[in-house]
Design a protein around this motif. Sequence first.
Motif, mmCIF file in Angstrom:
data_model
loop_
_atom_site.group_PDB
_atom_site.id
_atom_site.type_symbol
_atom_site.label_atom_id
_atom_site.label_comp_id
_atom_site.label_asym_id
_atom_site.label_seq_id
_atom_site.Cartn_x
_atom_site.Cartn_y
_atom_site.Cartn_z
ATOM 1 N N GLY A 115 0.839 -1.203 -0.057
ATOM 2 C CA GLY A 115 0.079 -0.147 -0.006
ATOM 3 C C GLY A 115 0.796 1.397 0.020
ATOM 4 N N LYS A 116 2.129 1.333 -0.147
ATOM 5 C CA LYS A 116 2.733 2.389 0.206
ATOM 6 C C LYS A 116 3.325 2.724 -1.615
ATOM 7 N N SER A 117 3.512 3.850 -1.515
ATOM 8 C CA SER A 117 4.442 4.268 -2.811
ATOM 9 C C SER A 117 6.074 4.679 -2.589
ATOM 10 N N LEU A 118 6.728 4.668 -3.870
ATOM 11 C CA LEU A 118 8.094 4.650 -3.471
ATOM 12 C C LEU A 118 8.510 6.144 -2.652
ATOM 13 N N PRO A 119 8.064 7.002 -2.991
ATOM 14 C CA PRO A 119 8.332 8.408 -2.095
ATOM 15 C C PRO A 119 8.016 8.100 -0.529
ATOM 16 N N GLN A 120 6.901 7.250 -0.298
ATOM 17 C CA GLN A 120 6.510 7.218 0.981
ATOM 18 C C GLN A 120 7.887 6.329 1.715
ATOM 19 N N LEU A 121 8.245 5.332 1.050
ATOM 20 C CA LEU A 121 9.312 4.285 1.370
ATOM 21 C C LEU A 121 10.418 4.942 1.595
ATOM 22 N N LEU A 122 10.945 5.787 0.693
ATOM 23 C CA LEU A 122 12.277 6.921 0.959
ATOM 24 C C LEU A 122 12.111 7.584 2.082
ATOM 25 N N ASP A 123 10.889 7.954 2.373
ATOM 26 C CA ASP A 123 10.782 8.817 3.585
ATOM 27 C C ASP A 123 10.810 8.073 4.738
ATOM 28 N N ILE A 124 10.326 6.860 4.890
ATOM 29 C CA ILE A 124 10.559 5.975 5.923
ATOM 30 C C ILE A 124 11.872 5.467 6.129
ATOM 31 N N PHE A 125 12.592 5.148 5.011
ATOM 32 C CA PHE A 125 13.965 4.576 5.223
ATOM 33 C C PHE A 125 14.539 5.930 5.951
ATOM 34 N N ALA A 126 14.671 6.989 5.323
ATOM 35 C CA ALA A 126 15.288 8.121 5.913
ATOM 36 C C ALA A 126 15.167 8.246 7.513
ATOM 37 N N ARG A 127 13.779 7.987 8.102
ATOM 38 C CA ARG A 127 13.624 8.361 9.236
ATOM 39 C C ARG A 127 13.959 7.207 10.093
ATOM 40 N N VAL A 128 13.936 5.948 9.590
ATOM 41 C CA VAL A 128 14.339 4.737 10.496
ATOM 42 C C VAL A 128 16.000 4.683 10.529
ATOM 43 N N ARG A 129 16.397 5.101 9.649
ATOM 44 C CA ARG A 129 17.941 5.110 9.350
ATOM 45 C C ARG A 129 18.539 6.132 10.488
ATOM 46 N N SER A 130 17.836 7.534 10.599
ATOM 47 C CA SER A 130 18.149 8.362 11.167
ATOM 48 C C SER A 130 17.959 8.035 12.815
ATOM 49 N N GLU A 131 16.761 7.340 13.089
ATOM 50 C CA GLU A 131 16.497 7.144 14.357
ATOM 51 C C GLU A 131 17.734 5.921 14.820
ATOM 52 N N ASN A 132 18.041 4.823 13.925
ATOM 53 C CA ASN A 132 18.982 4.088 14.380
ATOM 54 C C ASN A 132 20.399 4.759 14.448
ATOM 55 N N LEU A 133 20.683 5.547 13.922
ATOM 56 C CA LEU A 133 22.157 6.024 13.805
ATOM 57 C C LEU A 133 21.903 6.891 15.402
ATOM 58 N N ALA A 134 20.856 7.441 15.557
ATOM 59 C CA ALA A 134 20.969 8.299 16.989
ATOM 60 C C ALA A 134 20.886 7.183 18.154
ATOM 61 N N GLU A 135 20.415 6.052 18.058
ATOM 62 C CA GLU A 135 20.553 4.886 18.855
ATOM 63 C C GLU A 135 21.974 4.408 19.110
ATOM 64 N N LEU A 136 22.706 4.210 18.047
ATOM 65 C CA LEU A 136 23.950 3.809 17.986
ATOM 66 C C LEU A 136 24.735 4.910 18.676
ATOM 67 N N LEU A 137 24.659 6.034 18.089
ATOM 68 C CA LEU A 137 25.511 7.063 18.803
ATOM 69 C C LEU A 137 25.215 7.003 20.464
ATOM 70 N N ALA A 138 23.970 6.822 20.777
ATOM 71 C CA ALA A 138 23.788 6.981 22.276
ATOM 72 C C ALA A 138 24.403 5.837 23.013
ATOM 73 N N LEU A 139 24.633 4.700 22.308
ATOM 74 C CA LEU A 139 25.464 3.899 23.139
ATOM 75 C C LEU A 139 27.047 4.203 23.367
ATOM 76 N N ASN A 140 27.268 5.152 22.843
ATOM 77 C CA ASN A 140 28.771 5.577 23.314
ATOM 78 C C ASN A 140 29.829 4.352 23.060
ATOM 79 N N LEU A 141 29.750 3.857 22.158
ATOM 80 C CA LEU A 141 30.722 2.550 21.997
ATOM 81 C C LEU A 141 32.074 3.149 21.888
ATOM 82 N N ARG A 142 33.061 2.330 22.699
ATOM 83 C CA ARG A 142 34.449 2.702 22.743
ATOM 84 C C ARG A 142 35.064 1.480 21.875
ATOM 85 N N GLN A 143 36.236 1.981 21.560
ATOM 86 C CA GLN A 143 37.152 1.173 20.454
ATOM 87 C C GLN A 143 37.029 -0.386 21.093
ATOM 88 N N GLU A 144 37.042 -0.665 22.322
ATOM 89 C CA GLU A 144 37.385 -1.904 22.717
ATOM 90 C C GLU A 144 35.869 -2.523 22.624
#
Lengths: 181, 181
Positions: free
Chosen positions: A87-116
């Motif tokens: 039921g989605k259009s391609l522009p809708q999928l592109l918007d969703i992808f941008a949003r979930v990727r951004s949310e996931n990168l924010a979660e990753l950064l919040a983990l404050n991973l160290r090299q070890e």
Amino acid sequence: MQHNLPDTISLLARTPAALNAFLRDLPETWTFQNEGENTWSVFDVVGHLIHAERADWVPRVKILLQFGETKSFDPFDREGHAREIRGKSLPQLLDIFARVRSENLAELLALNLRQEDLARCGRHPVFGTVTLSALLATWAAHDLTHLHQISRVMAHQYREAVGPWAVYLGVLQCGGHSSAS
Amino acid sequence: MQHNLPDTISLLARTPAALNAFLRDLPETWTFQNEGENTWSVFDVVGHLIHAERADWVPRVKILLQFGETKSFDPFDREGHAREIRGKSLPQLLDIFARVRSENLAELLALNLRQEDLARCGRHPVFGTVTLSALLATWAAHDLTHLHQISRVMAHQYREAVGPWAVYLGVLQCGGHSSAS
């Protein structure tokens, strides 16, 4: 070459904008055709990228950090994008992808991973022991594998149209390679 | 599938913005490494795309329209990008590519090609008789072949970093395919 987390994040952050610039409002010739029966269109691939954001990368990072090797990652469903695209259009999928990727990168950064932390291990349902480093590098390489696929699926639509030049176009020599997570 | 000129133009118009969104200010890990001796980095590929704008597509269209099959296209120099990239940064190349592509599409549109023009023929130095249709379709497919190459060259940098996932990543199974014009 060693895995470098800032390099991985730089790439992951750019993929949605790159796909948006390339695919939004492109004629359906390019985005809704596939390579034949049981193959994916560009539209399907974007749905798969969304599904992987929801079910694969960050969820697995969290399992690895919480349980180490004592709990296996959930298997990834390669057909799981079916419900993302319905039921989605391609522009809708592109918007969703941008949003979930951004949310996931924010979660990753919040983990404050160290090299070890990158050497910490988890359990893959097929491979067994895997490192956090390899999981995160694969997140980036998975974007590249689907960019590779998108260019190949699109080029396939012009396989006849290019006439004799087909022999010079590397993308038309590519046999396609299955890909999963 | 038949060649559709508006579809071709739609794709050609988007490639510079897509490459810009993906590559500008990306770490050099991704953009200045190649796949080994005598292979191209992403930086080289963008230089090649610029060189092809200057020496290949529209110049060949003009020769075809003016001389038909009586004059062969000039051979294309696959190393011709060397002078395009000398002393330049990747952001500079991305800007130049966007400008020359835009200029070439404006020239193409100014030709007011009709559907029947697409069947007109020219002479390729290797293939002999070729149609305008195939030349224009190849312009678009050439973008796709180099997007395919860019994703493969970038993924190669993480070949070791992804650990066991390498077997699942299609782009890492791609042997690379030579490409010329």
